[in-house]
Design an enzyme around this catalytic site. Structure first.
Site, mmCIF file in Angstrom:
data_model
loop_
_atom_site.group_PDB
_atom_site.id
_atom_site.type_symbol
_atom_site.label_atom_id
_atom_site.label_comp_id
_atom_site.label_asym_id
_atom_site.label_seq_id
_atom_site.Cartn_x
_atom_site.Cartn_y
_atom_site.Cartn_z
ATOM 1 N N TYR A 51 27.746 37.620 25.657
ATOM 2 C CA TYR A 51 26.832 37.754 26.799
ATOM 3 C C TYR A 51 25.381 37.553 26.346
ATOM 4 O O TYR A 51 24.845 38.390 25.612
ATOM 5 C CB TYR A 51 27.027 39.129 27.465
ATOM 6 C CG TYR A 51 28.340 39.144 28.236
ATOM 7 C CD1 TYR A 51 28.361 38.868 29.596
ATOM 8 C CD2 TYR A 51 29.554 39.346 27.575
ATOM 9 C CE1 TYR A 51 29.558 38.817 30.276
ATOM 10 C CE2 TYR A 51 30.758 39.289 28.249
ATOM 11 C CZ TYR A 51 30.760 39.026 29.606
ATOM 12 O OH TYR A 51 31.942 38.950 30.282
ATOM 13 N N ASP A 85 52.112 48.753 46.771
ATOM 14 C CA ASP A 85 52.021 47.700 45.763
ATOM 15 C C ASP A 85 51.710 46.391 46.486
ATOM 16 O O ASP A 85 52.466 45.989 47.387
ATOM 17 C CB ASP A 85 53.390 47.628 45.049
ATOM 18 C CG ASP A 85 53.420 46.629 43.911
ATOM 19 O OD1 ASP A 85 52.675 45.625 43.982
ATOM 20 O OD2 ASP A 85 54.203 46.838 42.975
ATOM 21 N N VAL A 86 50.651 45.697 46.094
ATOM 22 C CA VAL A 86 50.271 44.470 46.802
ATOM 23 C C VAL A 86 51.300 43.352 46.660
ATOM 24 O O VAL A 86 51.288 42.398 47.444
ATOM 25 C CB VAL A 86 48.897 43.897 46.355
ATOM 26 C CG1 VAL A 86 47.756 44.695 46.901
ATOM 27 C CG2 VAL A 86 48.825 43.728 44.855
ATOM 28 N N ASN A 140 41.422 42.930 45.651
ATOM 29 C CA ASN A 140 40.868 43.354 44.370
ATOM 30 C C ASN A 140 41.933 43.677 43.319
ATOM 31 O O ASN A 140 41.676 43.557 42.126
ATOM 32 C CB ASN A 140 39.971 44.577 44.633
ATOM 33 C CG ASN A 140 39.543 45.282 43.365
ATOM 34 O OD1 ASN A 140 38.665 44.790 42.647
ATOM 35 N ND2 ASN A 140 40.153 46.426 43.062
ATOM 36 N N SER A 170 37.901 35.927 38.606
ATOM 37 C CA SER A 170 37.418 36.311 37.281
ATOM 38 C C SER A 170 36.820 35.089 36.582
ATOM 39 O O SER A 170 37.168 33.947 36.930
ATOM 40 C CB SER A 170 38.587 36.838 36.435
ATOM 41 O OG SER A 170 38.214 36.936 35.079
ATOM 42 N N ASP A 187 46.614 51.434 46.823
ATOM 43 C CA ASP A 187 46.785 51.398 45.366
ATOM 44 C C ASP A 187 48.181 51.915 45.024
ATOM 45 O O ASP A 187 48.749 52.730 45.761
ATOM 46 C CB ASP A 187 45.725 52.287 44.689
ATOM 47 C CG ASP A 187 45.380 51.815 43.283
ATOM 48 O OD1 ASP A 187 44.229 51.443 43.036
ATOM 49 O OD2 ASP A 187 46.285 51.819 42.420
ATOM 50 N N TYR A 204 47.366 35.688 33.787
ATOM 51 C CA TYR A 204 46.222 36.241 34.538
ATOM 52 C C TYR A 204 45.227 35.126 34.856
ATOM 53 O O TYR A 204 44.756 35.003 35.997
ATOM 54 C CB TYR A 204 45.579 37.331 33.684
ATOM 55 C CG TYR A 204 44.331 37.971 34.240
ATOM 56 C CD1 TYR A 204 44.401 38.966 35.212
ATOM 57 C CD2 TYR A 204 43.068 37.620 33.751
ATOM 58 C CE1 TYR A 204 43.247 39.578 35.698
ATOM 59 C CE2 TYR A 204 41.915 38.223 34.223
ATOM 60 C CZ TYR A 204 42.006 39.207 35.198
ATOM 61 O OH TYR A 204 40.864 39.810 35.666
ATOM 62 N N THR A 249 32.708 40.473 32.235
ATOM 63 C CA THR A 249 33.142 41.812 31.845
ATOM 64 C C THR A 249 32.347 42.875 32.599
ATOM 65 O O THR A 249 31.113 42.879 32.592
ATOM 66 C CB THR A 249 32.953 42.027 30.334
ATOM 67 O OG1 THR A 249 33.652 40.983 29.656
ATOM 68 C CG2 THR A 249 33.496 43.374 29.900
ATOM 69 N N ILE A 278 36.281 48.809 39.945
ATOM 70 C CA ILE A 278 35.514 48.004 40.907
ATOM 71 C C ILE A 278 35.953 48.307 42.340
ATOM 72 O O ILE A 278 35.124 48.420 43.249
ATOM 73 C CB ILE A 278 35.710 46.497 40.584
ATOM 74 C CG1 ILE A 278 35.066 46.157 39.233
ATOM 75 C CG2 ILE A 278 35.154 45.624 41.695
ATOM 76 C CD1 ILE A 278 35.455 44.792 38.677
HETATM 77 N N1 LIG Z 1 36.627 44.945 34.767
HETATM 78 C C1 LIG Z 1 36.399 43.701 34.426
HETATM 79 O O1 LIG Z 1 35.826 43.413 33.368
HETATM 80 C C2 LIG Z 1 36.802 42.571 35.343
HETATM 81 C C3 LIG Z 1 36.346 41.285 35.066
HETATM 82 C C4 LIG Z 1 36.695 40.237 35.898
HETATM 83 C C5 LIG Z 1 37.504 40.466 36.993
HETATM 84 N N2 LIG Z 1 37.955 41.723 37.230
HETATM 85 C C6 LIG Z 1 38.818 41.912 38.387
HETATM 86 O O2 LIG Z 1 38.317 42.953 39.193
HETATM 87 C C7 LIG Z 1 39.402 43.606 39.852
HETATM 88 C C8 LIG Z 1 39.345 45.090 39.583
HETATM 89 O O3 LIG Z 1 39.366 45.286 38.186
HETATM 90 P P1 LIG Z 1 39.019 46.682 37.514
HETATM 91 O O4 LIG Z 1 38.452 46.376 36.193
HETATM 92 O O5 LIG Z 1 38.276 47.542 38.461
HETATM 93 O O6 LIG Z 1 40.498 47.237 37.284
HETATM 94 P P2 LIG Z 1 41.020 48.756 37.103
HETATM 95 O O7 LIG Z 1 42.195 48.639 36.208
HETATM 96 O O8 LIG Z 1 39.934 49.675 36.739
HETATM 97 O O9 LIG Z 1 41.521 49.113 38.588
HETATM 98 C C9 LIG Z 1 42.499 48.342 39.188
HETATM 99 C C10 LIG Z 1 43.205 49.163 40.244
HETATM 100 O O10 LIG Z 1 44.226 48.331 40.824
HETATM 101 C C11 LIG Z 1 45.404 49.101 40.963
HETATM 102 N N3 LIG Z 1 46.578 48.247 40.988
HETATM 103 C C12 LIG Z 1 47.168 47.623 39.943
HETATM 104 N N4 LIG Z 1 48.253 46.965 40.342
HETATM 105 C C13 LIG Z 1 48.360 47.175 41.679
HETATM 106 C C14 LIG Z 1 49.282 46.759 42.661
HETATM 107 N N5 LIG Z 1 50.355 46.014 42.338
HETATM 108 N N6 LIG Z 1 49.085 47.124 43.944
HETATM 109 C C15 LIG Z 1 48.027 47.908 44.286
HETATM 110 N N7 LIG Z 1 47.127 48.348 43.387
HETATM 111 C C16 LIG Z 1 47.283 47.975 42.098
HETATM 112 C C17 LIG Z 1 45.388 50.026 39.757
HETATM 113 O O11 LIG Z 1 46.245 51.144 39.940
HETATM 114 C C18 LIG Z 1 43.917 50.397 39.668
HETATM 115 O O12 LIG Z 1 43.620 51.530 40.446
HETATM 116 C C19 LIG Z 1 40.666 42.921 39.344
HETATM 117 O O13 LIG Z 1 41.025 41.886 40.223
HETATM 118 C C20 LIG Z 1 40.232 42.334 38.030
HETATM 119 O O14 LIG Z 1 41.011 41.235 37.649
HETATM 120 C C21 LIG Z 1 37.635 42.790 36.439
#
Ligand SMILES: NC(=O)c1ccc[n+]([C@@H]2O[C@H](COP(=O)([O-])OP(=O)(O)OC[C@H]3O[C@@H](n4cnc5c(N)ncnc54)[C@H](O)[C@@H]3O)[C@@H](O)[C@H]2O)c1
Length: 262
Positions: free
Chosen positions: A206, A62-63, A85, A138, A36, A150, A182, A17
């Site tokens: 869904y 790292d955030v 994010n 989420s 990232d 989480y 999702t 995302i």
């Molecule tokens: N994919 C889903 O189904 C979904 C659903 C609801 C919410 N979300 C939320 O959307 C956001 C993105 O999710 P996604 O599915 O794209 O995840 P993803 O795992 O595809 O990507 C997440 C990115 O964050 C980076 N990351 C992880 N820890 C980090 C840190 N400490 N500092 C900096 N970067 C860090 C990872 O390296 C990765 O590149 C997240 O907040 C997730 O909780 C995702």
């Protein structure tokens, strides 16, 4: 081109995302600072953006580290938009089996990271009396979908969103959150491939029979960051194809849709 000459910081932009959101902001003229922990993934995001003629400056960090976050914002300079994010969920699950270490890591990245990045962004936003923060929460914040730490952290993001919206509205700053269901990313596709049956089981939650895509979340982020959303503040947008709108349906109610005209 809603974001020409705007600086946008996106955490966790090295995949999924975050990457799609970074690409979309860059495509609309923004200078994107992608942060990232995954340098390779973040580098790929920058490459994809530059390939499409956009501007991206990747920062490895790292955030959950205040020093890394400060370094990222030093690169960025004055910030117009922050997208919180990045998140973590490794080692998480039921409360009685979650280690203290896993809890701390998940909450540090997912919730404290939002605090740290927002704190930095607010400095330049307050000085310029403008700015937008979009927090990615989420559906786990809205209903019990497992993952104790989480879900707690994602719920905390919604509280923090409302507090920041109230505190910084007088400075012309808006803070909103999105609760995706999702979303099909490279990582979630990999998970489903490794866990046969998981995708079909999840899909059954869904009502529309489909998951979201990263572009669905990116569209929502860009809207919230734009002038079109100038009256959205402290809001939570649920983006889940009605997944969280339904409860378990009692067996005596019709299982298939009933056509009232038939
Ligand atoms: N994919 C889903 O189904 C979904 C659903 C609801 C919410 N979300 C939320 O959307 C956001 C993105 O999710 P996604 O599915 O794209 O995840 P993803 O795992 O595809 O990507 C997440 C990115 O964050 C980076 N990351 C992880 N820890 C980090 C840190 N400490 N500092 C900096 N970067 C860090 C990872 O390296 C990765 O590149 C997240 O907040 C997730 O909780 C995702």
């Amino acid at each position: 081109m809603r974001f020409i000459s705007k600086t946008v910081v996106i955490t966790g932009a090295g995949a999924g995302i975050g990457r799609e959101t970074a690409r979309r902001f860059a495509a609309e003229g923004a200078r994107v600072i992608s942060m990232d922990t995954d340098e390779a993934g973040n580098g790929e995001t920058a490459r994809l953006i530059r390939e499409q003629g956009g501007i991206c400056e990747p920062v490895a960090g790292d955030v959950s580290s205040a020093a890394d976050v400060a370094r990222t914002f030093a690169v960025a300079g004055p910030v117009d938009v922050l997208v919180n994010n990045a998140a973590a969920w490794a080692g998480d699950g039921w409360v009685h089996t979650t280690s203290e270490q896993a809890w701390d890591r998940v909450v540090d990245v997912t919730l404290k990271g939002v605090f740290l990045a927002s704190r930095e962004a607010l400095k330049s936003m307050m000085a310029r009396r403008q700015g937008v923060i979009v927090n990615i929460s989420s559906v786990n914040a809205l209903c019990g979908v497992h993952l104790a730490a989480y879900s707690a952290a994602k719920g905390g993001i919604l509280s923090l969103t409302r507090v920041m919206a109230i505190q910084y509205a007088p400075f012309g700053i808006r803070v909103n959150a999105i609760c995706p269901g999702t979303i099909l990313t490279e990582n979630s596709r990999r998970y489903y491939a490794e866990h046969p049956g998981s995708e079909a089981e999840l899909l059954a939650l869904y009502p529309g029979g489909q998951f979201g895509e990263p572009a669905d979340v990116a569209n929502c982020v860009l809207f919230l960051a734009s002038e079109e959303a100038k009256f959205f503040n402290g809001s939570v947008l649920v983006l889940d194809g009605a997944m969280s709108a339904i409860q378990r349906v009692p067996s005596f109610l019709p299982k298939a849709p009933v056509d009232p005209l038939a």
